[in-house]
Design a protein around this motif. Structure first.
Motif, PDB file in Angstrom:
ATOM      1  N   GLY A 186       0.801  -1.209   0.000  1.00  0.00           N
ATOM      2  CA  GLY A 186       0.000   0.000   0.000  1.00  0.00           C
ATOM      3  C   GLY A 186       0.837   1.264   0.000  1.00  0.00           C
ATOM      4  O   GLY A 186       2.068   1.232  -0.123  1.00  0.00           O
ATOM      5  N   THR A 187       0.172   2.379   0.149  1.00  0.00           N
ATOM      6  CA  THR A 187       0.867   3.661   0.150  1.00  0.00           C
ATOM      7  C   THR A 187       1.790   3.766   1.360  1.00  0.00           C
ATOM      8  O   THR A 187       1.489   3.272   2.454  1.00  0.00           O
ATOM      9  CB  THR A 187      -0.134   4.823   0.122  1.00  0.00           C
ATOM     10  N   GLY A 188       2.944   4.385   1.151  1.00  0.00           N
ATOM     11  CA  GLY A 188       3.924   4.539   2.210  1.00  0.00           C
ATOM     12  C   GLY A 188       4.898   3.389   2.340  1.00  0.00           C
ATOM     13  O   GLY A 188       5.911   3.504   3.021  1.00  0.00           O
ATOM     14  N   ALA A 189       4.597   2.276   1.663  1.00  0.00           N
ATOM     15  CA  ALA A 189       5.468   1.105   1.755  1.00  0.00           C
ATOM     16  C   ALA A 189       6.634   1.211   0.777  1.00  0.00           C
ATOM     17  O   ALA A 189       6.630   2.036  -0.142  1.00  0.00           O
ATOM     18  CB  ALA A 189       4.658  -0.163   1.465  1.00  0.00           C
ATOM     19  N   ASP A 190       7.639   0.368   0.964  1.00  0.00           N
ATOM     20  CA  ASP A 190       8.720   0.259  -0.007  1.00  0.00           C
ATOM     21  C   ASP A 190       8.227  -0.557  -1.202  1.00  0.00           C
ATOM     22  O   ASP A 190       7.453  -1.514  -1.040  1.00  0.00           O
ATOM     23  CB  ASP A 190       9.933  -0.455   0.604  1.00  0.00           C
ATOM     24  N   VAL A 191       8.682  -0.170  -2.413  1.00  0.00           N
ATOM     25  CA  VAL A 191       8.418  -0.976  -3.605  1.00  0.00           C
ATOM     26  C   VAL A 191       9.739  -1.564  -4.088  1.00  0.00           C
ATOM     27  O   VAL A 191      10.801  -0.942  -3.940  1.00  0.00           O
ATOM     28  CB  VAL A 191       7.746  -0.167  -4.733  1.00  0.00           C
ATOM     29  N   GLY A 192       9.665  -2.778  -4.660  1.00  0.00           N
ATOM     30  CA  GLY A 192      10.879  -3.517  -4.919  1.00  0.00           C
ATOM     31  C   GLY A 192      11.276  -3.672  -6.374  1.00  0.00           C
ATOM     32  O   GLY A 192      10.435  -3.892  -7.243  1.00  0.00           O
ATOM     33  N   LEU A 193      12.590  -3.562  -6.624  1.00  0.00           N
ATOM     34  CA  LEU A 193      13.195  -3.852  -7.921  1.00  0.00           C
ATOM     35  C   LEU A 193      13.996  -5.142  -7.794  1.00  0.00           C
ATOM     36  O   LEU A 193      14.769  -5.307  -6.842  1.00  0.00           O
ATOM     37  CB  LEU A 193      14.152  -2.735  -8.345  1.00  0.00           C
ATOM     38  N   HIS A 194      13.844  -6.047  -8.759  1.00  0.00           N
ATOM     39  CA  HIS A 194      14.663  -7.253  -8.761  1.00  0.00           C
ATOM     40  C   HIS A 194      16.127  -6.843  -8.920  1.00  0.00           C
ATOM     41  O   HIS A 194      16.461  -5.996  -9.752  1.00  0.00           O
ATOM     42  CB  HIS A 194      14.244  -8.167  -9.912  1.00  0.00           C
ATOM     43  N   PRO A 195      17.041  -7.428  -8.150  1.00  0.00           N
ATOM     44  CA  PRO A 195      18.445  -7.018  -8.192  1.00  0.00           C
ATOM     45  C   PRO A 195      19.113  -7.176  -9.557  1.00  0.00           C
ATOM     46  O   PRO A 195      20.144  -6.531  -9.806  1.00  0.00           O
ATOM     47  CB  PRO A 195      19.112  -7.931  -7.153  1.00  0.00           C
ATOM     48  N   VAL A 196      18.573  -8.000 -10.453  1.00  0.00           N
ATOM     49  CA  VAL A 196      19.223  -8.196 -11.760  1.00  0.00           C
ATOM     50  C   VAL A 196      19.016  -7.010 -12.693  1.00  0.00           C
ATOM     51  O   VAL A 196      19.693  -6.896 -13.716  1.00  0.00           O
ATOM     52  CB  VAL A 196      18.720  -9.482 -12.464  1.00  0.00           C
ATOM     53  N   SER A 197      18.101  -6.110 -12.364  1.00  0.00           N
ATOM     54  CA  SER A 197      17.736  -5.035 -13.282  1.00  0.00           C
ATOM     55  C   SER A 197      18.585  -3.781 -13.079  1.00  0.00           C
ATOM     56  O   SER A 197      18.834  -3.358 -11.957  1.00  0.00           O
ATOM     57  CB  SER A 197      16.260  -4.665 -13.104  1.00  0.00           C
ATOM     58  N   SER A 198      18.983  -3.177 -14.198  1.00  0.00           N
ATOM     59  CA  SER A 198      19.691  -1.893 -14.150  1.00  0.00           C
ATOM     60  C   SER A 198      18.999  -0.825 -14.993  1.00  0.00           C
ATOM     61  O   SER A 198      19.507   0.281 -15.133  1.00  0.00           O
ATOM     62  CB  SER A 198      21.137  -2.072 -14.639  1.00  0.00           C
ATOM     63  N   TRP A 199      17.833  -1.163 -15.566  1.00  0.00           N
ATOM     64  CA  TRP A 199      17.055  -0.214 -16.379  1.00  0.00           C
ATOM     65  C   TRP A 199      15.587  -0.447 -16.058  1.00  0.00           C
ATOM     66  O   TRP A 199      15.013  -1.449 -16.466  1.00  0.00           O
ATOM     67  CB  TRP A 199      17.338  -0.422 -17.868  1.00  0.00           C
TER      68      TRP A 199
END
Length: 383
Positions: A186-199
């Motif tokens: 929900g709002t205020g939470a952290d959103v995640g990027l997979h570590p393999v991504s650089s773009w």
């Protein structure tokens, strides 16, 4: 940051969820002015149950509730700490689906990602070539129309046809599973990027709340976090690009359709995006629902119907016009996230959704699934 304006609070019917540490589980809530009320009951223990009613907005407006605190007080709760009262994504048992390539600009960017095979350094030259050929011929083009078929043939003759343009202007929409049931943040939470991504980039979108019968009962905002390099390497990596820990943000709450807000308001919605980096970088973007190439009703019908049932309803991302081409560090490489970026999506009537970018491996693990919810509701005497 406030979720809603005074006008929105006074005129809207809102439905959402908060985490209650005293019951070690979620509560269904609504807003009355600036105050949050728990309206969880045995008759409707989940958001899904309310959305299945004949008149969800009328039920929420009349429901008796327990006062939990002001909007600001609960918004200040730490999302990663289950000892704190805090907001969750407003959906629970609904499947989370998403439509891709529903706007001309994002459609062209998907072609560029595919042609560049996920390499941002190649993207600028390809962008110039595709733009020179397509121009604005896709603007206001209705997907599946005769005009769209003519554009398709022109692109094929130029060697620029792509699977993304097929779903963008062909008869069939792209609809994929964005997130698992109960995994959205929900709002205020952290959103995640997979570590393999650089773009990668945020995708600001309207998200429809749809009942199992295909009735659109409300709308909210969403961030369809996207890994451009992963999807660009192969469309078969779509699931890896889209569905990761904390990679789907929805909120702040569902605005239920009533006399003051309807699907027509969604069709006219304007979304503003702001990305603020810890390095001082600021990105501004906008997505206008007026420029969508498929009507929301068509997208719902292509997702849910006799061909595919969803007994608990769906949350349906409608796609985005936003295409981040502004350079952040290196000329010609465009935008990509940095850890610590704060992403804010806002739209008049639907409020503000704000999240901080982390790696998926650093975001709190998703542990409260369907079995946990059922056991919790049973222990509370709500089933």
């Amino acid at each position: 940051m406030k979720f809603y304006s005074e006008t929105e609070l006074s005129s809207g019917t809102f439905l959402g969820r908060v985490w209650r540490p005293d019951v070690k589980g979620p509560a269904v809530v609504t807003l009355r002015e600036n105050r949050v009320f728990d309206i969880t009951s045995a008759a409707a223990p989940t958001v899904r149950d309310i959305c299945e009613l004949a008149e969800p907005a009328a039920y929420v407006a009349a429901a008796k509730g327990e006062y939990l605190g002001t909007l600001d007080e609960i918004a200040a709760g730490t999302r990663s700490d289950l000892a704190n009262l805090h907001f969750l994504a407003p959906c629970d048992l609904q499947a989370v689906k998403a439509c891709g390539v529903t706007f001309a600009n994002s459609m062209v960017e998907r072609v560029i990602e595919e042609k560049a095979a996920g390499d941002p350094q190649k993207a600028e030259a390809i962008r110039a070539r595709v733009g020179a050929t397509i121009g604005d011929s896709l603007r206001n083009l209705r997907a599946g129309s005769e005009e769209a078929a003519k554009v398709k043939q022109a692109l094929i003759s130029e060697g620029l046809w792509s699977q993304y343009l097929e779903v963008g202007i062909g008869p069939d929409a792209e609809v994929f599973s964005k997130a698992q049931v109960l995994s959205s943040v929900g709002t205020g939470a952290d959103v995640g990027l997979h570590p393999v991504s650089s773009w990668n980039n945020p995708e600001p979108e309207v998200v429809l709340t749809v009942s199992s019968k295909g009735v659109i009962v409300g709308a909210t905002l969403g961030n369809d976090v996207n890994l451009r390099d992963v999807e660009g390497r192969s469309a078969l990596l779509l699931s890896k690009a889209k569905d990761n820990n904390a990679s789907c943000a929805i909120g702040p709450m569902i605005r239920l359709f009533d006399q003051g807000y309807s699907l027509d308001d969604v069709r006219l919605a304007e979304l503003d995006l702001t990305v603020e980096g810890t390095d001082g970088f600021i990105l501004k973007g906008r997505s206008s629902m007026k420029e969508i190439s498929r009507d929301p009703l068509d997208l719902v019908r292509q997702t849910l119907g006799r061909h595919h049932q969803y007994p608990d309803g769906i949350m349906l991302f409608l796609g985005t016009l936003f295409a981040p081409t502004q350079d952040r560090d290196v000329a010609g490489e465009g935008f990509t996230h940095k850890l610590g970026d704060v992403v804010t999506i806002e739209s008049p009537g639907l409020g503000r959704l704000s999240n901080t970018v982390r790696l998926s491996t650093e975001c709190p693990e998703w542990t409260f699934g369907i079995s946990s919810l059922m056991r919790n509701l049973a222990q509370r005497g709500l089933l």
